[in-house]
Design an enzyme around this catalytic site. Structure first.
Site, PDB file in Angstrom:
ATOM      1  CG  PHE A 107      -2.842  15.647   1.267  1.00 50.97           C
ATOM      2  CD1 PHE A 107      -3.833  14.759   1.686  1.00 50.97           C
ATOM      3  CD2 PHE A 107      -2.509  15.688  -0.083  1.00 50.97           C
ATOM      4  CE1 PHE A 107      -4.480  13.941   0.772  1.00 50.97           C
ATOM      5  CE2 PHE A 107      -3.152  14.870  -1.005  1.00 50.97           C
ATOM      6  CZ  PHE A 107      -4.148  14.000  -0.574  1.00 50.97           C
ATOM      7  CG  ASP A 135      -5.038   9.288   6.521  1.00 53.35           C
ATOM      8  OD1 ASP A 135      -4.232   9.935   7.212  1.00 53.35           O
ATOM      9  OD2 ASP A 135      -6.116   9.762   6.123  1.00 53.35           O
ATOM     10  CD  GLU A 140      -2.822   1.430   0.512  1.00 54.84           C
ATOM     11  OE1 GLU A 140      -2.458   1.589  -0.681  1.00 54.84           O
ATOM     12  OE2 GLU A 140      -3.998   1.579   0.870  1.00 54.84           O
ATOM     13  CG  ASP A 141      -0.947   4.812  -1.419  1.00 52.88           C
ATOM     14  OD1 ASP A 141      -1.597   4.218  -0.526  1.00 52.88           O
ATOM     15  OD2 ASP A 141      -1.481   5.593  -2.224  1.00 52.88           O
ATOM     16  CG  ASP A 188      -4.426  10.887  -6.026  1.00 53.42           C
ATOM     17  OD1 ASP A 188      -4.352  10.077  -5.083  1.00 53.42           O
ATOM     18  OD2 ASP A 188      -5.491  11.409  -6.395  1.00 53.42           O
TER      19      ASP A 188
HETATM   20  P1  IMP Z   1      -7.280   5.173   5.175  1.00 56.96           P
HETATM   21  O1  IMP Z   1      -6.068   4.613   5.869  1.00 56.96           O
HETATM   22  O2  IMP Z   1      -8.401   4.206   5.031  1.00 56.96           O
HETATM   23  O3  IMP Z   1      -7.723   6.447   5.834  1.00 56.96           O
HETATM   24  O4  IMP Z   1      -6.995   5.595   3.704  1.00 56.96           O
HETATM   25  C1  IMP Z   1      -5.792   5.594   3.133  1.00 56.96           C
HETATM   26  C2  IMP Z   1      -5.941   6.100   1.739  1.00 56.96           C
HETATM   27  O5  IMP Z   1      -6.215   7.507   1.744  1.00 56.96           O
HETATM   28  C3  IMP Z   1      -4.638   5.932   1.007  1.00 56.96           C
HETATM   29  O6  IMP Z   1      -4.585   4.688   0.345  1.00 56.96           O
HETATM   30  C4  IMP Z   1      -4.625   7.106   0.071  1.00 56.96           C
HETATM   31  O7  IMP Z   1      -5.292   6.774  -1.115  1.00 56.96           O
HETATM   32  C5  IMP Z   1      -5.414   8.175   0.798  1.00 56.96           C
HETATM   33  N1  IMP Z   1      -4.513   9.135   1.500  1.00 56.96           N
HETATM   34  C6  IMP Z   1      -4.362   9.277   2.832  1.00 56.96           C
HETATM   35  N2  IMP Z   1      -3.460  10.231   3.132  1.00 56.96           N
HETATM   36  C7  IMP Z   1      -3.019  10.706   1.951  1.00 56.96           C
HETATM   37  C8  IMP Z   1      -2.028  11.707   1.596  1.00 56.96           C
HETATM   38  O8  IMP Z   1      -1.375  12.362   2.414  1.00 56.96           O
HETATM   39  N3  IMP Z   1      -1.841  11.907   0.252  1.00 56.96           N
HETATM   40  C9  IMP Z   1      -2.526  11.205  -0.703  1.00 56.96           C
HETATM   41  N4  IMP Z   1      -3.435  10.259  -0.406  1.00 56.96           N
HETATM   42  C10 IMP Z   1      -3.684  10.015   0.905  1.00 56.96           C
HETATM   43 MG    MG Z   2      -4.178   3.880  -1.425  1.00 57.09          MG
END
Ligand code: IMP
Ligand code: MG
Length: 174
Positions: free
Chosen positions: A150, A101, A97-98, A157
């Protein structure tokens, strides 16, 4: 509004860290084949670079998920937009995963994948924002822990742009 990007991790820093992660993963898996699953689209740049640094036999698959509307977002339910091509039953699966969050997407995804009976299931992320966590997720490999800003680049992206930056940058709006 002008968008500005400040470099947080240079291309060299990211490449060096991915090389270290690849070495660690290769060591941890012994001689096993690793079935890498990329979470599209953000994880794609990281997965390609990481796969090149792993010395084990590797197979690849891809999936794409999106959050349901804001009402159900708190429940952590995500929609599968593109499912895997192949079964993961009995495979040693490494999800790539990238960024993590809130943790909602990954906690849901990992649970769903666990139900499909892989031999093992691990999670690898390039970036982690621990201060934002709402749902617990066990992360096995983390590239960098970063503050609550961010970020874009290396697959990440803002409004579908900046994924192709070869470094990690913080975006701001003046
Ligand atoms: P979460 O952990 O379910 O809140 O979501 C994570 C997803 O939110 C990631 O896979 C990204 O697609 C997006 N995301 C969260 N933070 C960032 C950021 O700083 N830059 C770009 N995308 C983000
Ligand atoms: Mg993602």
């Amino acid at each position: 509004m002008a968008e500005k990007i400040r470099v947080m991790k240079t291309e060299e820093e990211v490449d060096a860290r991915i090389k270290e992660m690849g070495a660690q993963i290769s060591k941890d898996y012994g001689d096993k084949q690793i079935h890498m699953i990329c979470v599209l689209k953000g994880g794609s740049f990281f997965m390609c670079e990481l796969a090149k640094r792993i010395t084990n036999p590797v197979s690849l698959d891809f999936m794409s998920v999106s959050s349901y509307g804001s009402d159900t977002k708190s429940s952590g339910v995500v929609k599968i937009v593109k499912d895997l091509d192949e079964s993961i039953q009995g495979k040693d699966v490494l999800v790539v995963e990238d960024i993590i969050d809130s943790g909602r997407t990954l906690s849901y995804l990992m649970e769903m994948l666990r139900d499909r009976k892989p031999a093992s299931l691990k999670l690898c992320t390039l970036l982690d924002k621990p201060s934002r966590r709402v749902v617990d997720v066990d992360v096995d490999y983390t590239g960098f822990q970063i503050p609550d800003e961010f970020v874009v680049g290396y697959g990440l992206d803002f409004d579908q742009r900046y994924r192709n930056l070869p470094y990690i940058g913080v975006i701001s709006f003046d």
